[in-house]
Design a protein around this motif. Structure first.
Motif, PDB file in Angstrom:
ATOM      1  N   ALA A   5      38.339  32.245  49.243  1.00 29.56           N
ATOM      2  CA  ALA A   5      39.608  32.524  50.134  1.00 29.56           C
ATOM      3  C   ALA A   5      40.854  31.590  49.391  1.00 29.56           C
ATOM      4  O   ALA A   5      41.853  31.989  49.375  1.00 29.56           O
ATOM      5  CB  ALA A   5      39.470  32.177  51.338  1.00 29.56           C
ATOM      6  N   THR A   6      40.399  30.401  49.118  1.00 27.44           N
ATOM      7  CA  THR A   6      41.317  29.452  48.394  1.00 27.44           C
ATOM      8  C   THR A   6      41.664  29.531  46.988  1.00 27.44           C
ATOM      9  O   THR A   6      42.675  28.972  46.488  1.00 27.44           O
ATOM     10  CB  THR A   6      40.753  27.825  48.765  1.00 27.44           C
ATOM     11  N   GLY A   7      40.936  30.127  46.357  1.00 25.44           N
ATOM     12  CA  GLY A   7      41.289  30.212  44.767  1.00 25.44           C
ATOM     13  C   GLY A   7      42.432  30.824  44.518  1.00 25.44           C
ATOM     14  O   GLY A   7      43.169  30.328  43.566  1.00 25.44           O
ATOM     15  N   PRO A   8      42.716  32.173  45.217  1.00 22.37           N
ATOM     16  CA  PRO A   8      43.923  32.761  44.798  1.00 22.37           C
ATOM     17  C   PRO A   8      45.331  31.682  45.489  1.00 22.37           C
ATOM     18  O   PRO A   8      46.282  31.836  44.712  1.00 22.37           O
ATOM     19  CB  PRO A   8      43.980  33.957  45.682  1.00 22.37           C
ATOM     20  N   LEU A   9      45.271  30.943  46.351  1.00 22.70           N
ATOM     21  CA  LEU A   9      46.081  29.906  46.811  1.00 22.70           C
ATOM     22  C   LEU A   9      46.169  28.809  45.707  1.00 22.70           C
ATOM     23  O   LEU A   9      47.717  28.537  45.727  1.00 22.70           O
ATOM     24  CB  LEU A   9      45.756  29.478  48.406  1.00 22.70           C
ATOM     25  N   VAL A  10      45.401  28.590  45.136  1.00 28.27           N
ATOM     26  CA  VAL A  10      45.397  27.517  44.152  1.00 28.27           C
ATOM     27  C   VAL A  10      46.024  27.911  42.962  1.00 28.27           C
ATOM     28  O   VAL A  10      47.033  27.539  42.288  1.00 28.27           O
ATOM     29  CB  VAL A  10      43.893  27.087  43.619  1.00 28.27           C
ATOM     30  N   TYR A  11      45.890  29.133  42.635  1.00 23.40           N
ATOM     31  CA  TYR A  11      46.633  30.164  41.495  1.00 23.40           C
ATOM     32  C   TYR A  11      47.963  30.157  41.795  1.00 23.40           C
ATOM     33  O   TYR A  11      48.621  29.924  40.958  1.00 23.40           O
ATOM     34  CB  TYR A  11      45.929  31.268  41.357  1.00 23.40           C
ATOM     35  N   LEU A  12      48.259  30.427  42.936  1.00 28.37           N
ATOM     36  CA  LEU A  12      49.479  30.700  43.565  1.00 28.37           C
ATOM     37  C   LEU A  12      50.242  29.497  43.278  1.00 28.37           C
ATOM     38  O   LEU A  12      51.696  29.319  43.101  1.00 28.37           O
ATOM     39  CB  LEU A  12      49.605  31.036  44.951  1.00 28.37           C
ATOM     40  N   GLY A  13      49.803  28.378  43.885  1.00 29.27           N
ATOM     41  CA  GLY A  13      50.458  27.017  43.539  1.00 29.27           C
ATOM     42  C   GLY A  13      50.590  26.494  42.406  1.00 29.27           C
ATOM     43  O   GLY A  13      51.638  25.933  42.112  1.00 29.27           O
ATOM     44  N   THR A  14      49.919  26.904  41.371  1.00 30.27           N
ATOM     45  CA  THR A  14      50.026  26.394  39.948  1.00 30.27           C
ATOM     46  C   THR A  14      50.605  27.239  39.123  1.00 30.27           C
ATOM     47  O   THR A  14      51.445  26.763  38.321  1.00 30.27           O
ATOM     48  CB  THR A  14      48.623  26.347  39.320  1.00 30.27           C
ATOM     49  N   THR A  15      50.692  28.619  39.338  1.00 28.92           N
ATOM     50  CA  THR A  15      51.464  29.378  38.868  1.00 28.92           C
ATOM     51  C   THR A  15      52.665  30.102  39.438  1.00 28.92           C
ATOM     52  O   THR A  15      53.594  30.885  38.822  1.00 28.92           O
ATOM     53  CB  THR A  15      50.648  30.747  38.241  1.00 28.92           C
ATOM     54  N   GLY A  16      52.549  30.084  40.530  1.00 30.21           N
ATOM     55  CA  GLY A  16      53.812  30.579  41.130  1.00 30.21           C
ATOM     56  C   GLY A  16      53.805  31.943  41.835  1.00 30.21           C
ATOM     57  O   GLY A  16      54.866  32.559  42.422  1.00 30.21           O
ATOM     58  N   ARG A  17      52.659  32.681  41.359  1.00 29.77           N
ATOM     59  CA  ARG A  17      52.641  33.971  41.823  1.00 29.77           C
ATOM     60  C   ARG A  17      51.290  34.340  42.301  1.00 29.77           C
ATOM     61  O   ARG A  17      50.163  33.519  41.835  1.00 29.77           O
ATOM     62  CB  ARG A  17      53.137  34.897  40.582  1.00 29.77           C
ATOM     63  N   MET A  18      50.665  35.354  42.966  1.00 31.24           N
ATOM     64  CA  MET A  18      49.529  35.502  43.453  1.00 31.24           C
ATOM     65  C   MET A  18      48.892  36.391  42.236  1.00 31.24           C
ATOM     66  O   MET A  18      49.479  37.150  41.325  1.00 31.24           O
ATOM     67  CB  MET A  18      49.651  36.652  44.611  1.00 31.24           C
ATOM     68  N   PRO A  19      47.425  35.983  42.089  1.00 27.57           N
ATOM     69  CA  PRO A  19      46.635  36.727  41.019  1.00 27.57           C
ATOM     70  C   PRO A  19      46.662  38.200  41.118  1.00 27.57           C
ATOM     71  O   PRO A  19      46.710  38.506  42.369  1.00 27.57           O
ATOM     72  CB  PRO A  19      45.342  36.096  41.046  1.00 27.57           C
ATOM     73  N   VAL A  20      46.555  39.086  40.077  1.00 27.93           N
ATOM     74  CA  VAL A  20      46.356  40.454  40.424  1.00 27.93           C
ATOM     75  C   VAL A  20      44.939  40.828  40.304  1.00 27.93           C
ATOM     76  O   VAL A  20      44.201  40.086  39.442  1.00 27.93           O
ATOM     77  CB  VAL A  20      46.922  41.086  39.071  1.00 27.93           C
ATOM     78  N   ILE A  21      44.540  41.288  41.314  1.00 28.84           N
ATOM     79  CA  ILE A  21      42.996  41.501  41.571  1.00 28.84           C
ATOM     80  C   ILE A  21      42.781  43.135  41.461  1.00 28.84           C
ATOM     81  O   ILE A  21      43.240  43.732  42.132  1.00 28.84           O
ATOM     82  CB  ILE A  21      42.492  41.271  42.765  1.00 28.84           C
ATOM     83  N   ASP A  22      42.206  43.465  40.216  1.00 27.91           N
ATOM     84  CA  ASP A  22      42.087  44.848  39.970  1.00 27.91           C
ATOM     85  C   ASP A  22      40.440  45.141  39.829  1.00 27.91           C
ATOM     86  O   ASP A  22      39.949  44.706  39.345  1.00 27.91           O
ATOM     87  CB  ASP A  22      42.817  45.401  38.744  1.00 27.91           C
ATOM     88  N   LEU A  23      40.187  46.226  40.821  1.00 27.03           N
ATOM     89  CA  LEU A  23      38.809  46.451  40.765  1.00 27.03           C
ATOM     90  C   LEU A  23      38.577  47.865  40.374  1.00 27.03           C
ATOM     91  O   LEU A  23      39.110  48.711  40.981  1.00 27.03           O
ATOM     92  CB  LEU A  23      38.108  46.416  42.141  1.00 27.03           C
ATOM     93  N   PRO A  24      38.169  47.988  39.157  1.00 28.69           N
ATOM     94  CA  PRO A  24      38.142  49.355  38.550  1.00 28.69           C
ATOM     95  C   PRO A  24      37.027  50.229  38.921  1.00 28.69           C
ATOM     96  O   PRO A  24      36.209  51.012  38.351  1.00 28.69           O
ATOM     97  CB  PRO A  24      37.815  49.026  37.024  1.00 28.69           C
ATOM     98  N   ILE A  25      36.724  50.158  40.443  1.00 27.59           N
ATOM     99  CA  ILE A  25      35.607  51.127  41.001  1.00 27.59           C
ATOM    100  C   ILE A  25      36.005  51.148  42.415  1.00 27.59           C
ATOM    101  O   ILE A  25      36.658  50.524  43.135  1.00 27.59           O
ATOM    102  CB  ILE A  25      34.241  50.288  40.979  1.00 27.59           C
ATOM    103  N   SER A  26      35.442  52.310  43.177  1.00 24.64           N
ATOM    104  CA  SER A  26      35.980  52.546  44.432  1.00 24.64           C
ATOM    105  C   SER A  26      35.289  51.812  45.357  1.00 24.64           C
ATOM    106  O   SER A  26      34.149  51.247  45.272  1.00 24.64           O
ATOM    107  CB  SER A  26      35.416  54.111  44.592  1.00 24.64           C
ATOM    108  N   ASN A  27      35.689  51.932  46.616  1.00 25.32           N
ATOM    109  CA  ASN A  27      35.162  51.089  47.584  1.00 25.32           C
ATOM    110  C   ASN A  27      33.786  51.482  48.047  1.00 25.32           C
ATOM    111  O   ASN A  27      32.959  50.667  48.355  1.00 25.32           O
ATOM    112  CB  ASN A  27      35.940  51.011  49.067  1.00 25.32           C
ATOM    113  N   ALA A  28      33.672  52.880  47.641  1.00 27.75           N
ATOM    114  CA  ALA A  28      32.413  53.493  48.443  1.00 27.75           C
ATOM    115  C   ALA A  28      31.266  52.743  47.077  1.00 27.75           C
ATOM    116  O   ALA A  28      30.210  52.590  47.591  1.00 27.75           O
ATOM    117  CB  ALA A  28      32.631  54.953  48.306  1.00 27.75           C
TER     118      ALA A  28
END
Length: 87
Positions: A5-28
């Motif tokens: 939960a906090t990892g993306p916020l740390v990334y946001l704080g250090t880079t100024g943007r949210m990380p791109v999260i790409d899951l190359p697989i379906s939710n199912a």
């Protein structure tokens, strides 16, 4: 869980943007994979980390066999997905 939960916020704080999260697989497929892992944990008498770290450290024969089975299955799965199925 807190780190996820906090990892993306740390990334946001250090880079100024949210990380791109790409899951190359379906939710199912993610749900199906989770169910398969849950079934494997119940049949295997524990998870890969439990057998691999704690069980092997105690020289448990059962954990050594389980870890060898986990590793062989993982190696076979990667081989089939990458070289047979062509994904």
């Amino acid at each position: 869980v807190v780190g996820m939960a906090t990892g993306p916020l740390v990334y946001l704080g250090t880079t100024g943007r949210m990380p791109v999260i790409d899951l190359p697989i379906s939710n199912a497929a993610i749900v199906l994979g989770g169910l398969i892992v849950g079934i494997g944990v119940s049949y295997g008498g524990g998870c890969t980390s439990g057998h691999g770290v704690c069980g092997n450290a105690r020289f448990s024969r059962r954990s050594m066999v389980a870890t060898a089975c986990f590793m062989a299955t993982a190696i076979a799965t990667v081989f089939v997905i990458r070289h047979v199925a062509g994904a």
